[in-house]
Each structure stands twice: as C-alpha cells, then as structure tokens.
Design a protein around this motif. Structure first.
Motif, PDB file in Angstrom:
ATOM      1  N   PRO A 213       0.797  -1.241   0.000  1.00 26.77           N
ATOM      2  CA  PRO A 213       0.000   0.000   0.000  1.00 26.77           C
ATOM      3  C   PRO A 213       0.821   1.280   0.000  1.00 26.77           C
ATOM      4  CG  PRO A 213      -0.955  -1.606   1.502  1.00 26.77           C
ATOM      5  CD  PRO A 213       0.345  -2.183   1.032  1.00 26.77           C
ATOM      6  N   ALA A 214       1.891   1.328   0.783  1.00 26.00           N
ATOM      7  CA  ALA A 214       2.691   2.553   0.832  1.00 26.00           C
ATOM      8  C   ALA A 214       3.459   2.770  -0.465  1.00 26.00           C
ATOM      9  CB  ALA A 214       3.647   2.505   2.021  1.00 26.00           C
ATOM     10  N   ILE A 215       4.033   1.713  -1.012  1.00 23.18           N
ATOM     11  CA  ILE A 215       4.792   1.845  -2.256  1.00 23.18           C
ATOM     12  C   ILE A 215       3.871   2.269  -3.390  1.00 23.18           C
ATOM     13  CG2 ILE A 215       6.192   0.633  -3.974  1.00 23.18           C
ATOM     14  CD1 ILE A 215       7.605   1.223  -1.309  1.00 23.18           C
ATOM     15  N   ARG A 216       2.728   1.618  -3.473  1.00 22.72           N
ATOM     16  CA  ARG A 216       1.789   1.975  -4.541  1.00 22.72           C
ATOM     17  C   ARG A 216       1.323   3.424  -4.389  1.00 22.72           C
ATOM     18  NH1 ARG A 216      -2.356  -2.123  -7.360  1.00 22.72           N
ATOM     19  NH2 ARG A 216      -3.049  -0.734  -9.029  1.00 22.72           N
ATOM     20  N   THR A 217       1.068   3.858  -3.169  1.00 21.77           N
ATOM     21  CA  THR A 217       0.662   5.236  -2.935  1.00 21.77           C
ATOM     22  C   THR A 217       1.741   6.211  -3.371  1.00 21.77           C
ATOM     23  OG1 THR A 217      -0.800   4.650  -1.099  1.00 21.77           O
ATOM     24  CG2 THR A 217       0.034   6.905  -1.144  1.00 21.77           C
ATOM     25  N   ILE A 218       2.982   5.923  -3.012  1.00 17.23           N
ATOM     26  CA  ILE A 218       4.094   6.806  -3.384  1.00 17.23           C
ATOM     27  C   ILE A 218       4.211   6.912  -4.903  1.00 17.23           C
ATOM     28  CG2 ILE A 218       6.606   7.043  -3.365  1.00 17.23           C
ATOM     29  CD1 ILE A 218       6.484   5.745  -0.519  1.00 17.23           C
ATOM     30  N   ILE A 219       4.162   5.771  -5.586  1.00 16.70           N
ATOM     31  CA  ILE A 219       4.311   5.783  -7.046  1.00 16.70           C
ATOM     32  C   ILE A 219       3.158   6.523  -7.700  1.00 16.70           C
ATOM     33  CG2 ILE A 219       4.312   4.319  -9.100  1.00 16.70           C
ATOM     34  CD1 ILE A 219       5.911   2.256  -7.425  1.00 16.70           C
ATOM     35  N   GLU A 220       1.935   6.262  -7.263  1.00 20.01           N
ATOM     36  CA  GLU A 220       0.785   6.920  -7.882  1.00 20.01           C
ATOM     37  C   GLU A 220       0.770   8.418  -7.599  1.00 20.01           C
ATOM     38  OE1 GLU A 220      -2.175   3.034  -8.084  1.00 20.01           O
ATOM     39  OE2 GLU A 220      -2.518   4.563  -6.535  1.00 20.01           O
ATOM     40  N   ARG A 221       1.038   8.797  -6.355  1.00 22.82           N
ATOM     41  CA  ARG A 221       1.132  10.230  -6.073  1.00 22.82           C
ATOM     42  C   ARG A 221       2.267  10.860  -6.861  1.00 22.82           C
ATOM     43  NH1 ARG A 221       0.991  10.821   0.481  1.00 22.82           N
ATOM     44  NH2 ARG A 221      -1.163  10.134   0.922  1.00 22.82           N
ATOM     45  N   GLY A 222       3.370  10.124  -6.994  1.00 16.39           N
ATOM     46  CA  GLY A 222       4.503  10.647  -7.743  1.00 16.39           C
ATOM     47  C   GLY A 222       4.180  10.904  -9.194  1.00 16.39           C
ATOM     48  N   MET A 223       3.367  10.038  -9.791  1.00 16.65           N
ATOM     49  CA  MET A 223       2.953  10.260 -11.180  1.00 16.65           C
ATOM     50  C   MET A 223       2.175  11.564 -11.318  1.00 16.65           C
ATOM     51  SD  MET A 223       1.744   6.406 -12.198  1.00 16.65           S
ATOM     52  CE  MET A 223       2.956   5.160 -12.682  1.00 16.65           C
ATOM     53  N   LEU A 224       1.268  11.800 -10.389  1.00 14.89           N
ATOM     54  CA  LEU A 224       0.464  13.021 -10.457  1.00 14.89           C
ATOM     55  C   LEU A 224       1.295  14.263 -10.164  1.00 14.89           C
ATOM     56  CD1 LEU A 224      -2.832  11.832  -8.728  1.00 14.89           C
ATOM     57  CD2 LEU A 224      -2.218  11.780 -11.163  1.00 14.89           C
TER      58      LEU A 224
END
Length: 232
Positions: A213-224
C-alpha cells in the motif's frame, strides 16, 4: 494529458507486468497512455513535446546520446519523469548524462548472511526499514505515510545533493560485508530539472512490492506530482 511508458531491458524486473499495474490508474486520472519498448522515442522531439509524463521502466540496456538528450530536453521543458527500482535507478549504466538527470544510480543490494542464502534472487531479500525525512512527512508524494518495513532488495544508491530526499533506508554493517559502519541511502527522492519534476522510488523489485500500500501510494502520487496534476 499524455503519459509515455517506456519499458524493457532485463526481464527480471517484469517491465510489462509492473507498468500494466499502474496503467489503469493513469487512465482513471485522465491520461492517454502510449507504450514504447525502446528509448528511441526520446529522440522524437514532437512526441516528447506533447508528453506530460514519462514512466521509465528499463533496467540496464543502452541509450544513445540523442535519445538521452531528448529526454533531458523534454524534462527541462516541463515533462514529468518517474519510475521505480531498476527501471529508473539502474538504467543505461554507460550514460553519465542519464545518471545526472535522475540523480541516483543503483550500486548494490546487500545480501543475507551466507548460511541463509538459497542460491536464488531471495539471497538479496533482506528486511529493512524505510523512514521518511522531515521533508517527506509534508511533501505531497509522501505526506501522511508512516515509516514501514519491507523484505525485498534494499538498494544501495550513489547520489548527489540536487535531489530532495523524502525517505531513506540504512544498510547495516554485518560481518559478512566489507563496510565498517551503517550506510544510509535515499529510498525515495524528488528532483527539479529545469521546469520538470522527477520522482524516483527505489523499492519495486516485483509485483508483490509494487502492490504494497505505501509503495503503490508513493508511485501513484509521484505520477500526479511529476505531471503537475497534483498540488505543490
């Protein structure tokens, strides 16, 4: 909004499966997604000028001078750049210009104790912590996330001072390795290159890690954030 996914290189990092994991997120957030299997597209000035976000997922491999210059020029003009693990931090090892752009290069992933090794990739799967920096606790990419632990490859990264580090990981100094004291490496960082934003997330060896969950959140927020579709 247009996202360009460039994937390929060493298959051990699952470039197709890992990038497809995030494609629905990009599409839900209004991106038209283009996929390429070579960095040749970076030399196409028209394509790059129309690209809002590059998702780089090519481990090792090679890049030509005109291709890396095209990527650098696009990011400097405002195109976002992001990626994870070896797909961005272990790409194009022979290109110092690419290394300067992303700001960090994989050097090693320290291993388990010799008696715990099985002779496969899990020899380098060690339990380690990711700890957010003071900046990381308030930055849009990582704000509100708590420190957490992973059991996977722990990247030792060579880096410079242009990056703003959001999270770190510390390599212990066990007797089977030659360094004499613990070494702290950046695990997540952001970087301003001209008008462009860069986000690098070093965990992501396999789909299990990317689904954390944390890694996916970081990557997705990073894309935006990199594409400026998120707040400052």
């Amino acid at each position: 909004m247009r996202a360009l996914v460039v994937r390929g290189g060493w298959e051990g990092h699952h470039p197709v499966e890992s990038t497809e994991l995030f494609r629905p997120f990009l599409e839900r957030n209004g991106f038209e997604v283009r996929v390429e299997t070579s960095p040749e597209v970076y030399a196409d000035a028209a394509v790059m000028a129309a690209t809002d976000l590059v998702v780089q997922s090519v481990t090792m491999s090679e890049i030509t001078a005109d291709q890396v210059e095209g990527l650098r020029r696009a990011v400097a003009a405002g195109t976002g750049l992001t990626g994870w693990h070896g797909g961005i931090a272990d790409s194009y090892r022979a290109s110092s210009d690419y290394l300067q752009l992303v700001g960090g290069q994989f050097a090693s992933h320290p291993a388990k104790a010799p008696h715990e090794r099985a002779g496969d990739e899990t020899d380098n799967f060690v339990r380690h912590d990711l700890r957010f920096t003071e900046l990381g606790r308030r930055h849009p990419v990582t704000a509100s996330l708590d420190d957490f632990s992973l059991t996977t490859e722990q990247y030792w990264v060579l880096h410079d001072d242009l990056s703003d580090v959001l999270a770190t990981t510390t390599h212990a100094a066990p007797p089977w390795h030659p360094w004499a004291r613990p070494v702290t490496s950046p695990a997540v960082w952001v970087r301003q290159w001209g008008r462009g934003r860069i986000v690098v997330t070093t965990p992501g060896h396999d789909l299990e890690v990317l689904r954390h969950p944390a890694i996916r959140t970081i990557i997705e927020r990073g894309m935006l954030w990199a594409s400026r579709t998120a707040s400052e």
